[in-house]
Write a protein that holds these residues in place. Structure first.
Motif, short mmCIF file in Angstrom:
data_model
loop_
_atom_site.label_atom_id
_atom_site.label_comp_id
_atom_site.label_asym_id
_atom_site.label_seq_id
_atom_site.Cartn_x
_atom_site.Cartn_y
_atom_site.Cartn_z
N ALA A 196 -9.75 14.20 19.35
CA ALA A 196 -8.96 13.19 20.05
C ALA A 196 -9.19 11.84 19.38
CB ALA A 196 -9.34 13.14 21.52
N VAL A 197 -8.10 11.28 18.85
CA VAL A 197 -8.16 9.99 18.17
C VAL A 197 -7.31 9.00 18.96
CG1 VAL A 197 -7.69 8.75 16.02
CG2 VAL A 197 -8.40 11.16 15.94
N TYR A 198 -7.98 8.01 19.53
CA TYR A 198 -7.29 6.96 20.28
C TYR A 198 -7.29 5.69 19.43
CZ TYR A 198 -8.23 9.80 24.53
OH TYR A 198 -8.31 10.79 25.47
N TYR A 199 -6.15 4.99 19.40
CA TYR A 199 -6.12 3.74 18.63
C TYR A 199 -5.11 2.76 19.20
CZ TYR A 199 -1.98 5.75 16.28
OH TYR A 199 -0.74 6.30 16.01
N ASN A 200 -5.43 1.49 19.09
CA ASN A 200 -4.53 0.36 19.39
C ASN A 200 -4.65 -0.61 18.22
OD1 ASN A 200 -5.09 -0.07 23.02
ND2 ASN A 200 -4.27 1.65 21.86
N ILE A 201 -3.54 -0.93 17.57
CA ILE A 201 -3.56 -1.88 16.45
C ILE A 201 -2.59 -3.01 16.79
CG2 ILE A 201 -3.27 -2.21 13.98
CD1 ILE A 201 -3.53 0.84 13.63
N ASN A 202 -3.13 -4.20 17.03
CA ASN A 202 -2.29 -5.38 17.25
C ASN A 202 -2.02 -6.05 15.91
OD1 ASN A 202 -4.30 -5.51 19.99
ND2 ASN A 202 -2.10 -5.55 20.29
N TYR A 203 -0.77 -6.41 15.68
CA TYR A 203 -0.41 -6.99 14.39
C TYR A 203 0.67 -8.06 14.55
CZ TYR A 203 3.82 -4.11 14.58
OH TYR A 203 5.02 -3.56 14.96
N ARG A 204 0.63 -9.03 13.69
CA ARG A 204 1.66 -10.07 13.63
C ARG A 204 2.68 -9.74 12.55
NH1 ARG A 204 -1.48 -15.94 13.60
NH2 ARG A 204 -2.31 -15.87 15.75
N THR A 205 3.91 -10.12 12.82
CA THR A 205 4.95 -10.10 11.78
C THR A 205 5.53 -11.50 11.70
OG1 THR A 205 5.47 -7.78 12.18
CG2 THR A 205 7.10 -9.10 10.99
N TYR A 206 5.37 -12.14 10.55
CA TYR A 206 5.87 -13.51 10.35
C TYR A 206 7.32 -13.46 9.86
CZ TYR A 206 1.00 -15.09 10.64
OH TYR A 206 -0.27 -15.34 11.06
N GLU A 207 8.01 -14.59 10.03
CA GLU A 207 9.39 -14.66 9.57
C GLU A 207 9.43 -14.58 8.05
OE1 GLU A 207 11.17 -18.31 10.74
OE2 GLU A 207 9.62 -19.57 9.87
N LYS A 208 10.54 -14.07 7.54
CA LYS A 208 10.70 -13.93 6.10
C LYS A 208 10.55 -15.29 5.42
CE LYS A 208 13.66 -9.85 6.18
NZ LYS A 208 14.97 -9.27 5.82
N GLY A 209 9.91 -15.28 4.28
CA GLY A 209 9.68 -16.51 3.55
C GLY A 209 8.30 -17.09 3.78
N SER A 210 7.59 -16.60 4.80
CA SER A 210 6.23 -17.08 5.03
C SER A 210 5.34 -16.66 3.87
CB SER A 210 5.68 -16.50 6.33
OG SER A 210 6.46 -16.91 7.44
N GLU A 211 4.50 -17.58 3.44
CA GLU A 211 3.65 -17.30 2.29
C GLU A 211 2.31 -16.76 2.76
OE1 GLU A 211 2.02 -19.40 -1.83
OE2 GLU A 211 3.38 -20.49 -0.48
N ILE A 212 1.99 -15.56 2.34
CA ILE A 212 0.75 -14.90 2.77
C ILE A 212 -0.03 -14.43 1.55
CG2 ILE A 212 -0.15 -12.81 3.85
CD1 ILE A 212 1.65 -13.16 6.10
N ILE A 213 -1.31 -14.69 1.57
CA ILE A 213 -2.21 -14.14 0.56
C ILE A 213 -2.79 -12.86 1.14
CG2 ILE A 213 -4.29 -14.51 -0.80
CD1 ILE A 213 -3.77 -17.52 -0.59
N SER A 214 -2.44 -11.74 0.56
CA SER A 214 -2.82 -10.45 1.10
C SER A 214 -4.32 -10.20 1.01
CB SER A 214 -2.08 -9.32 0.37
OG SER A 214 -0.70 -9.41 0.57
N TYR A 215 -4.77 -9.35 1.94
CA TYR A 215 -6.17 -8.93 1.93
C TYR A 215 -6.49 -8.19 0.64
CZ TYR A 215 -10.47 -6.45 3.05
OH TYR A 215 -11.74 -5.96 3.01
N SER A 216 -7.65 -8.46 0.09
CA SER A 216 -8.25 -7.69 -1.00
C SER A 216 -9.74 -7.95 -0.95
CB SER A 216 -7.68 -8.14 -2.36
OG SER A 216 -8.08 -9.48 -2.63
N SER A 217 -10.50 -7.16 -1.67
CA SER A 217 -11.95 -7.38 -1.71
C SER A 217 -12.27 -8.76 -2.25
CB SER A 217 -12.63 -6.32 -2.58
OG SER A 217 -12.46 -5.04 -2.00
N GLU A 218 -11.47 -9.19 -3.25
CA GLU A 218 -11.67 -10.51 -3.82
C GLU A 218 -11.41 -11.60 -2.80
OE1 GLU A 218 -9.95 -13.31 -7.50
OE2 GLU A 218 -9.07 -11.33 -7.09
N GLN A 219 -10.31 -11.46 -2.04
CA GLN A 219 -9.99 -12.47 -1.04
C GLN A 219 -11.02 -12.46 0.10
OE1 GLN A 219 -7.73 -14.91 -1.08
NE2 GLN A 219 -7.26 -14.24 -3.18
N LYS A 220 -11.51 -11.29 0.43
CA LYS A 220 -12.53 -11.22 1.48
C LYS A 220 -13.79 -11.96 1.03
CE LYS A 220 -15.40 -7.90 2.18
NZ LYS A 220 -16.25 -6.74 2.55
N ASN A 221 -14.16 -11.81 -0.22
CA ASN A 221 -15.34 -12.50 -0.74
C ASN A 221 -15.11 -14.02 -0.80
OD1 ASN A 221 -16.68 -10.07 -1.04
ND2 ASN A 221 -16.03 -9.80 -3.18
#
Length: 710
Positions: A196-221
């Protein structure tokens, strides 16, 4: 020349608009989101960058529409979007969303053999190599991504495998995000057999054109400094105020139907409220003393958002003092209640403490801190809406299909206008030996027909798991200062406060929670909701005054009367066993069973299972008259029952309740003396038929009273 100018004009407009977008829109990154997480001021302004907040979960896919049968289906586990084959491994897809966006809260729990040992993978921007990969619990509550409290499991007092695992570390993505879980133990949707796998994932969706720097190990560091700062603030619950404040005292005695008030003028914000109440009946004072905050009263016309909430419920302790410490609230052992919600106003504000009870209440300590605030078009008023579902009937015994027992939706709050939903709490008193919170949240944003947030259970929504009663008192965003009513009759308080997972809305917001108590019960259930709003109608225009005035439940008998029932001539007629006061059992398990199959009065019986020879059970009831009455007792015959000595006051009877078929049997007890006041029943196991367990089950439906002795 003019012709050339007009040809260049559209290009210039595009350049100007693009420049305005670049200037106005901030770059979203792990850093910016971590800083936003601990910025309480930010919640009080409508988001500068438009985004929605929604949820992926393992909710039962039979839940389609209120008009269809599966609306309350409860196989809320191991339900996935699809299955993907990657070489020799099978991955179950939990989330699949186009960007720009960010995961802002991720909760999971597991059950079954070798559960929770699968591999969690998070793929960013359509990369075939996961940006995050590892054991699910290592990622969500271990130290693979972040430290506590950004990654933690609750309660720390609960066995690890039965905890809720919560990741609050943000995972932004520019183009796309996919989350999968790999486990060979998963066999079927709904996990009727496998893991039995239970999960809840809350997430945002920004409007198109929003500038986002994606997650990576480098960005986390790169975000290490911000991560450390945020973790330290939230771990230490260092609730410093970002601006200088003026401190205003509010103390004094409040007579019944009177109030204590303080007002402020100018463009400012309440930054902190601290209150300590004293009264002969403190529990009742915490419920019947109401905090009311109104804003911008101009010529007797107030803003259409306000706070109206019993004091104890507002601070997250309900009507009994329970220690708690979150990012927004704190309750000390000595009863000092504090809150750090930012409450801005443009011109003026009035805070009142109104005594709706019948005793004098003293505000022995009271302080309001007020600081500056620059009011603008994005500023919103802070609101709190409370109500109690008093003596709520929960339906009958249910099953996971959701088709039996009549579960139903109750409305926490409905809001109209533009705002952000930032949290809620619920205070309840359970009256039976069964879990009250199997229901899922259903949150509708801006007129949605189907909820964009639908969950997997009330405790999952509040961050813990498996109905566990252990306390959660030092997490920044989730709390259970008392869970003693989760499995047995008693008092429970749950809270969830939001930060990055706050839910913005532009026109409307509706929060329903399923009332999905496993069994028939009568309970008190009081939610309070917190939000920022610029609306057209105040939800508090018709506050629940009677609910706040009502007597609070400290013990089961405050809701379920243990008194004998009477006819119109004041003659005793009956008392049901489930209404009696359970005192103690020397062995075995006591509960109130619910079934529509056996003909029990009100479909319930008092049930004592796993009892051994020599074990004793005692309970009682109350009569307001003294009389000697012809008395019949109704019991349940079962194939796993046995022989018992049944004593009602001084009347003793030997019962043989063993039988092949489950059925009711009425036994004549003869004339029995009822006491005025308390009457006592003692049951002792005297014979146990041979079985694998060498235990018996005792079922007691009711007492029926006939004529008085002549």
């Amino acid at each position: 020349m003019k012709k050339s100018y007009f040809l260049l004009l559209p290009i210039l407009l595009v350049v100007l608009m693009s420049f305005k977008m670049l200037v106005g829109n901030k770059i979203i990154s792990i850093d910016s989101l971590l800083n936003e997480m601990v910025d309480r001021d930010n919640l009080a302004r409508f988001p500068e960058q438009n985004y929605t907040c929604a949820q992926f979960s393992s909710y039962d896919r039979a839940t389609v529409s209120p008009e269809k049968e599966g609306w309350f289906a409860n196989w809320d586990r191991s339900m996935f979007i699809r299955t993907e084959q990657h070489g020799d491994r099978k991955e179950y897809v939990m989330m699949d969303s186009n960007g720009p966006g960010s995961i802002v809260r991720f909760w999971m729990t597991f059950a079954g053999k070798d559960c929770g040992k699968g591999i969690l993978r998070i793929y960013i921007d359509n990369d075939t190599i996961p940006a995050i990969e590892g054991g699910a619990m290592d990622i969500l509550s271990g130290e693979k991504i972040a430290n506590s409290p950004l990654a933690t499991s609750v309660s720390t007092l609960t066995k690890y495998e039965m905890r809720g695992h919560n990741l609050y570390f943000p995972i932004p993505y520019a183009k796309h995000c996919k989350v999968t879980y790999q486990s060979d133990n998963i066999t079927d949707a709904g996990a009727k057999k496998g893991e039995a796998v239970y999960y809840n994932i809350n997430y945002r969706t920004y409007e198109k054109g929003s500038e986002i720097i994606s997650y990576s190990s480098e960005q986390k560091n790169k975000a290490q400094t911000a991560r450390n700062a945020t973790e330290n603030k939230l771990a230490q619950l260092n609730k410093t105020i970002s601006v200088p404040t003026e401190k205003h005292k509010i103390v004094g005695k409040i007579k019944p139907n009177d109030k204590l008030s303080i007002s402020f003028n100018g463009s400012k914000a309440i930054r902190k409220i601290s209150i300590k109440l004293a009264a002969k009946n403190l529990e009742q004072a915490l419920r019947s003393t109401v905090l009311n905050i109104t804003y911008d009263d101009i010529e007797n016309k107030k803003a259409s958002t306000s706070v109206w909430c019993p004091v104890g419920d507002f601070f997250g302790t309900g009507y009994q003092i329970r220690e708690i410490n979150t990012w927004y609230t704190e309750v000390s052992k000595d009863g000092l209640l504090s809150a750090w919600w930012v409450m801005p106003f443009e011109k003026n504000c009035t805070l009142s403490l109104t005594n709706l009870g019948d005793q004098i209440v003293e505000v022995s300590e009271g302080e309001i801190e007020v600081g500056s605030w620059k009011w603008d078009e994005s500023s919103m008023y802070f609101g709190a809406y409370w109500k109690e579902f008093h003596h709520l009937k929960t339906g009958e015994m249910k099953n996971n299909s959701g088709l039996a027992g009549s579960p139903f939706d109750i409305n926490y709050v409905t809001l109209s206008g533009k705002g952000v939903y930032v949290g809620d709490a619920v205070t309840l008193f359970n009256t039976v030996y069964a879990w009250w919170g199997e229901g899922d949240e259903k949150i509708y944003v801006d007129g949605e027909k189907f909820p964009s947030h639908i969950g997997t259970g009330t405790e999952d929504y509040y961050g813990y798991a498996w109905c566990r009663p252990e306390k959660i008192i030092n997490h920044p965003f989730i709390a259970q200062p008392d869970g003693s009513g989760n499995f047995v009759p008693g008092y429970t308080v749950n809270s969830r406060y939001r930060s990055l997972d706050a839910i913005p809305f532009k026109t409307s917001f509706k929060f329903d929670m399923e009332m999905w108590h496993w069994t028939r019960a009568t309970i008190n259930f009081a939610p309070v909701c917190f939000y920022y709003l610029r609306g057209s109608k105040d939800p508090n225009s018709n506050p629940d005054i009677e609910g706040a005035k009502g007597a609070v439940a400290i013990k089961r008998t405050d809701i379920i009367s243990p008194e004998v029932e009477y006819d119109n001539a004041n003659k005793p007629t009956s008392i049901q066993a489930e209404s009696m006061i359970f005192e103690k059992a020397s062995g075995g398990d006591f509960a109130y069973d619910n079934s529509e199959k056996y003909g029990w009065a009100d479909n319930m019986e008092a049930n004592w299972s796993s009892a051994k020879k020599g074990d004793k059970l005692s309970f009682g009831f109350v009569s307001n008259t003294k009389a000697t009455l012809q008395t019949n007792a109704v019991f349940t015959i079962r194939n796993n029952s046995g022989k018992f000595r049944f004593t009602l006051n001084n009347k003793k009877v030997i019962l043989d309740l063993a039988g092949e078929k489950t059925m009711l049997r009425t036994i004549d007890l003869g004339f029995v003396k009822l006491n005025k006041g308390k009457n006592k029943i003692l049951v002792e196991v005297i014979d146990v038929p041979p079985s694998k367990t060498n235990t018996v089950e005792f079922g007691f439906d009711q007492l029926l009273f006939g004529n008085k002795i002549k």
